[in-house]
Design an enzyme around this catalytic site. Structure first.
Site: not given
Ligand code: EPZ
Length: 453
Positions: A58-59, A152, A432, A340, A157
């Site tokens: 998915k990701n 979420c 999902r 995850d 997030r």
């Molecule tokens: C991706 O989310 C995945 N989703 C998530 O999987 C996964 O948990 C996450 O990466 C971490 O591995 C998809 O790929 C669609 P991040 P993403 O930006 O990109 C902070 C699942 O279950 N952050 O790497 O949204 C954030 O709050 C989902 O399949 C900021 O502060 O995650 C977090 O603490 C859930 N500002 C950290 O960075 C930003 O602009 C990592 O988030 C962006 C992120």
């Protein structure tokens, strides 16, 4: 599924979507993927055994689908998982004027007639990853109007890194009525440094930078396989990207890209979830069509729990212990232990021999599964982002509620060992992120039934 121009009324159910043409004309009211109000009824106590094939990731599929906006033409994506989330992304692209045909895990996306730049709230609120269309729209069309994703199930997030990075590239983004808006934008290269590793922001900026004027450097980049593969796909389409797989990615902008033709990588989180399911039931399972290289941290953790694991070329064989050993696990960006898998490994620790400690450093409040696991008899103490799990001799079945994709997977795992019957409601969360998880578990010998709520 065929997405281009609206001919039918809102769809009754997603299953219908697979074979019927669903159309969307830019500006039409979108119909969000309908939430099936199904529940799962699971009778615990059966060790899993047999082989299970993993679906596409998915990701990885979501950013690659969004990346099709970067080039005009017919794109072909194979091994796309049939999930609520990939259907939502198809709707977002359809809303922008793309034509999409999705059947048998092959997704054909024609972006020749993209003419709208709006990703509406009704779709984005159902899936945060819809924000991936922002960078490609700004890069190719110089305009975008994308709803802010909002929070979420487990808390805020933020998307500030997406926003700040695109702004550094000259996007001059505004927030208007809950939408991120960019007009008359000509992206140019920039040097961006991320203190926090973000998969989403890395993908967003890497895609946007492919058509920007000049060179973009992303320091502190994510190196998840989804990022490396996205970069490799874009390079095959004519992009100039260096440093994939390292924390510093450099993108030299080009004038245009050619359409994508690719096969989506196996879902490492689905694969690791099945490994944990074998471990918690004390079963013996072969997880097929996966990439063991992407599973190192999960395999290492399951071996510490007492599992016997053998990794082959495209498969992993696992035998679970009589009783798992207690663990200390800390989530980290790839190649560390994935957040995850945090909930699923917690489910395993609920019946472990001793006290486990699980720390989530990525999402400090990703613990909505804790009270539901407690309903099954688990003993978990939460202190901020640290959960202490005291292993119990047995769990007992009960009605529980899914709250997000991975939390629902954890409840399924716990239900597989709980005595008696467990009923998990709101499994649209599961749908999902997991393709036919219930059927795959039945094929491994579990007693799982999908029922209408
Ligand atoms: C991706 O989310 C995945 N989703 C998530 O999987 C996964 O948990 C996450 O990466 C971490 O591995 C998809 O790929 C669609 P991040 P993403 O930006 O990109 C902070 C699942 O279950 N952050 O790497 O949204 C954030 O709050 C989902 O399949 C900021 O502060 O995650 C977090 O603490 C859930 N500002 C950290 O960075 C930003 O602009 C990592 O988030 C962006 C992120």
């Amino acid at each position: 599924m065929d997405v281009g121009g609206r001919a039918h009324g809102p769809l009754a159910s997603d299953a219908k979507l697979e074979h019927e043409s669903l159309t969307a004309t830019p500006g039409d009211a979108p119909s969000a993927t309908s939430k099936s109000m199904d529940a799962l009824v699971i009778q615990g106590g059966r060790p899993l055994s047999g082989r299970v094939a993993v679906s596409g990731a998915k990701n990885s599929a979501l950013p690659v689908m969004a990346a099709t906006l970067l080039a005009s033409g017919q794109h072909v994506l194979r091994n796309v998982p049939s999930l609520a989330d990939t259907r939502t992304m198809a709707r977002v692209l359809g809303q922008l004027g793309a034509r999409i045909e999705f059947s048998d895990h092959v997704c054909r996306i024609d972006t020749t007639d993209v003419s709208s730049f709006e990703a509406p709230y009704d779709l984005v609120r159902t899936m945060r990853a819809s924000i991936y269309v922002l960078g490609p729209l700004l890069a190719r069309f110089g305009a975008a109007r994308v709803s802010l994703p909002g929070g979420c199930a487990w808390g805020p997030r933020p998307v500030n890194l997406h926003f700040e990075g695109l702004d550094a590239m000259g996007a001059r983004l505004e927030i208007e009525h809950g939408y991120i808006v960019g007009k008359d934008v000509r992206l140019r290269g920039a040097h961006v440094r991320h203190e926090t590793v973000s998969v989403g922001a890395t993908a967003q900026l890497m895609m946007a930078a492919t058509l920007a004027e000049g060179t973009t450097v992303i320091e502190g980049a994510a190196i998840e396989p989804d990022i490396t593969v996205l970069g490799e796909v874009l390079v095959r389409c004519g992009a100039r990207i260096e440093g994939l797989g390292s924390r510093i990615i450099t993108v030299h902008g080009v004038k245009s890209l050619s359409p994508i033709d690719t096969t989506i990588i196996p879902d490492r989180i689905e694969a690791a979830t099945f490994l944990a399911a074998a471990a918690i039931t004390g079963g013996s399972v072969t997880v097929d069509q996966c990439d063991p290289e992407h599973l190192r941290a999960s395999i290492e953790t399951l071996e510490r729990a007492g599992c016997d694991v053998h990794a082959g070329e495209r498969e992993v064989r696992i035998s679970g212990p009589v009783r798992p050993a207690a663990l200390s696990v800390t989530t980290e960006p790839y190649p560390g232990f994935p957040t995850d898998m945090q909930a699923q490994i917690m489910a395993l620790c609920t019946i472990a021999d001793g006290e486990s400690v699980i720390t989530d450093t990525i999402y400090l409040d990703r613990f909505t599964h804790v009270p539901e696991l407690a309903r099954l008899g688990a003993e978990i103490r939460l202190d901020h982002n640290v959960a202490t799990v005291l292993g119990v001799d047995r769990l007992s079945g009960a009605p529980v509620m899914a709250t997000d994709i991975r939390a629902s997977a954890a409840l399924v795992l716990a239900a597989l060992v709980a005595e008696g019957e467990t009923r998990i409601s709101r499994i649209y969360h599961l749908d999902r992120g997991y393709e036919a998880l219930d059927q795959k578990l039945v094929d491994l010998g579990a007693s799982v039934r999908r029922v209408k709520e």
